[in-house]
Design an enzyme around this catalytic site. Structure first.
Site, PDB file in Angstrom:
ATOM      1  N   SER A 134       3.668  -1.985  10.365  1.00 13.69           N
ATOM      2  CA  SER A 134       5.267  -2.086  10.576  1.00 13.69           C
ATOM      3  C   SER A 134       6.004  -3.562  10.065  1.00 13.69           C
ATOM      4  O   SER A 134       6.791  -3.904  10.729  1.00 13.69           O
ATOM      5  CB  SER A 134       5.577  -1.729  12.021  1.00 13.69           C
ATOM      6  N   GLU A 168      -6.676   4.726   7.877  1.00 15.43           N
ATOM      7  CA  GLU A 168      -6.539   6.039   7.762  1.00 15.43           C
ATOM      8  C   GLU A 168      -7.781   6.715   6.816  1.00 15.43           C
ATOM      9  O   GLU A 168      -8.119   8.054   7.127  1.00 15.43           O
ATOM     10  CB  GLU A 168      -5.341   6.256   6.837  1.00 15.43           C
ATOM     11  N   HIS A 190      -9.315   1.247   5.041  1.00 17.84           N
ATOM     12  CA  HIS A 190      -8.199   1.549   5.814  1.00 17.84           C
ATOM     13  C   HIS A 190      -8.222   2.297   6.797  1.00 17.84           C
ATOM     14  O   HIS A 190      -9.285   3.298   6.795  1.00 17.84           O
ATOM     15  CB  HIS A 190      -7.043   1.995   4.747  1.00 17.84           C
ATOM     16  N   ASN A 194       1.031  -1.150  -0.043  1.00 18.64           N
ATOM     17  CA  ASN A 194      -0.215   0.068   0.043  1.00 18.64           C
ATOM     18  C   ASN A 194       0.985   1.494  -0.077  1.00 18.64           C
ATOM     19  O   ASN A 194       1.502   1.650   1.072  1.00 18.64           O
ATOM     20  CB  ASN A 194      -0.976  -0.133   1.268  1.00 18.64           C
ATOM     21  N   TRP A 195       0.914   1.731  -1.198  1.00 18.85           N
ATOM     22  CA  TRP A 195       1.976   2.992  -1.292  1.00 18.85           C
ATOM     23  C   TRP A 195       1.333   4.202  -0.609  1.00 18.85           C
ATOM     24  O   TRP A 195       1.988   5.444  -0.451  1.00 18.85           O
ATOM     25  CB  TRP A 195       1.925   3.345  -2.738  1.00 18.85           C
ATOM     26  N   LYS A 196       0.187   4.325  -0.185  1.00 18.40           N
ATOM     27  CA  LYS A 196      -0.535   5.479   0.568  1.00 18.40           C
ATOM     28  C   LYS A 196      -0.401   6.661  -0.690  1.00 18.40           C
ATOM     29  O   LYS A 196      -0.390   6.342  -1.726  1.00 18.40           O
ATOM     30  CB  LYS A 196      -0.084   5.697   1.895  1.00 18.40           C
ATOM     31  N   GLY A 201       2.841   2.224  10.830  1.00 19.75           N
ATOM     32  CA  GLY A 201       3.740   3.343  10.833  1.00 19.75           C
ATOM     33  C   GLY A 201       4.488   3.664  12.319  1.00 19.75           C
ATOM     34  O   GLY A 201       5.420   4.674  12.170  1.00 19.75           O
ATOM     35  N   GLU A 253      -4.959  -4.815  10.539  1.00 16.14           N
ATOM     36  CA  GLU A 253      -3.990  -3.782  10.651  1.00 16.14           C
ATOM     37  C   GLU A 253      -4.265  -3.173  11.963  1.00 16.14           C
ATOM     38  O   GLU A 253      -5.229  -2.308  12.161  1.00 16.14           O
ATOM     39  CB  GLU A 253      -4.124  -2.696   9.617  1.00 16.14           C
TER      40      GLU A 253
HETATM   41  P1  13P Z   1       3.203   0.307   7.711  1.00 15.47           P
HETATM   42  O1  13P Z   1       3.728  -1.025   6.939  1.00 15.47           O
HETATM   43  O2  13P Z   1       3.939   1.617   7.152  1.00 15.47           O
HETATM   44  O3  13P Z   1       3.226   0.310   9.126  1.00 15.47           O
HETATM   45  O4  13P Z   1       1.658   0.662   7.330  1.00 15.47           O
HETATM   46  C1  13P Z   1       0.861  -0.527   7.177  1.00 15.47           C
HETATM   47  C2  13P Z   1      -0.276  -0.022   6.505  1.00 15.47           C
HETATM   48  O5  13P Z   1      -1.032   0.783   6.992  1.00 15.47           O
HETATM   49  C3  13P Z   1      -0.610  -0.751   5.181  1.00 15.47           C
HETATM   50  O6  13P Z   1      -1.982  -0.566   4.677  1.00 15.47           O
END
Ligand code: 13P
Length: 272
Positions: free
Chosen positions: A230, A116, A114, A22-24, A190, A184
């Protein structure tokens, strides 16, 4: 140690492990082209078997056409998907992207719900359910994200919130569907503080049990449940050793070609 495919149980389907990046909101379409080329070369040079471990990237919307063109032209085995979609098919929804548009770009997957989006865009379980139904309607496999905050964990224990979110997300589904679930924990995203493999297994097992009661034993046995939060090349193998963890949804580490390739190649370092 051979861990693929996850063994079929009770006559159910085997599950092909899935490593998803997931590149966000990172990498524009030019950067995406360079990145996907490098990733494809890196995996090809390592002799990666995509039938044994599926690998997908989830770029921003504006990159998808470029990624589609590259994947099609070079016949790459890499899959790709979007990070969100609209619950609606078309019409006066400024800024939204229809599942029909994603299907036209051959997107195989779409991330839905997600944390976020739940946190910053007010997505409720109802919205997540509508988007999940929209993805399925357009023939795109939803990657439904669930996970608890640190406060949820303290107040309700490890599985209650993710299981309730799963129930909410699948509220409009009454028949078996091709799905991916991503567990997640919000506190692990993160933060550099991943869940332990045992914590991930506990929640993923509870999610699979819930899938069983909602959609039946066959769907529960066939659905891939990923861990995210992470994930790095140094901890991926521990998660994939768990019987109910079928892969990972990777954020930050998916933006580094060498690191993401190494995560996809976890079978080479299982047991080390
Ligand atoms: P990280 O791997 O940066 O913790 O992010 C996880 C995530 O939100 C993937 O969708």
């Amino acid at each position: 140690m051979a861990v693929t495919p996850r063994p079929a149980q009770d006559g159910g389907a085997a599950r092909t492990p899935f490593i998803a990046g997931n590149w966000k909101m990172n990498l524009d379409h030019l950067q995406a082209i360079a990145f996907v080329q490098k990733l494809a070369w890196s995996l090809r040079d390592a002799g990666h078997d995509f039938a044994a471990v599926e690998v997908a990237v989830f770029p921003p919307f504006t990159d998808l056409r470029s990624v589609q063109t590259l994947v099609a032209a070079d016949k790459l085995e890499l899959a790709y998907g979007a990070q969100d979609l609209s619950a609606h098919d078309s019409g006066a929804y400024t800024g939204e992207i229809s599942g029909a548009f994603l299907a036209a770009l051959d997107a195989r997957y779409v991330i839905i719900g997600h944390s976020e989006r739940r946190q910053y865009h007010g997505e409720t379980d109802e919205v997540v359910a509508a988007k999940t139904a929209a993805a399925i309607k357009h023939g795109i496999v939803p990657v439904v994200c669930v996970g608890e905050t640190a406060e949820d964990l303290e107040q309700h224990g490890p599985s209650a919130v993710p299981v309730a979110q799963l129930r909410g997300a699948l509220a409009h589904l009454s028949s078996p569907a091709d799905l991916v679930i991503a567990y997640e924990p919000v506190w692990a995203i993160g933060s550099g503080q991943a869940a332990t493999p045992e914590q991930a297994q506990q929640v993923c097992a509870a999610l699979r049990a819930e899938l069983g009661s909602l959609l039946g034993a066959d769907v529960a046995a066939a659905t891939r449940i990923l861990y995210g939060g992470s994930v790095k090349s140094g901890n991926i193998a521990g998660f994939l050793r768990q019987p109910d963890v079928d892969g990972a949804l990777v954020g930050g580490a998916s933006l580094d070609v060498a690191e993401f390739s190494s995560i996809a190649r976890y079978q080479k370092h299982v047991g080390v």
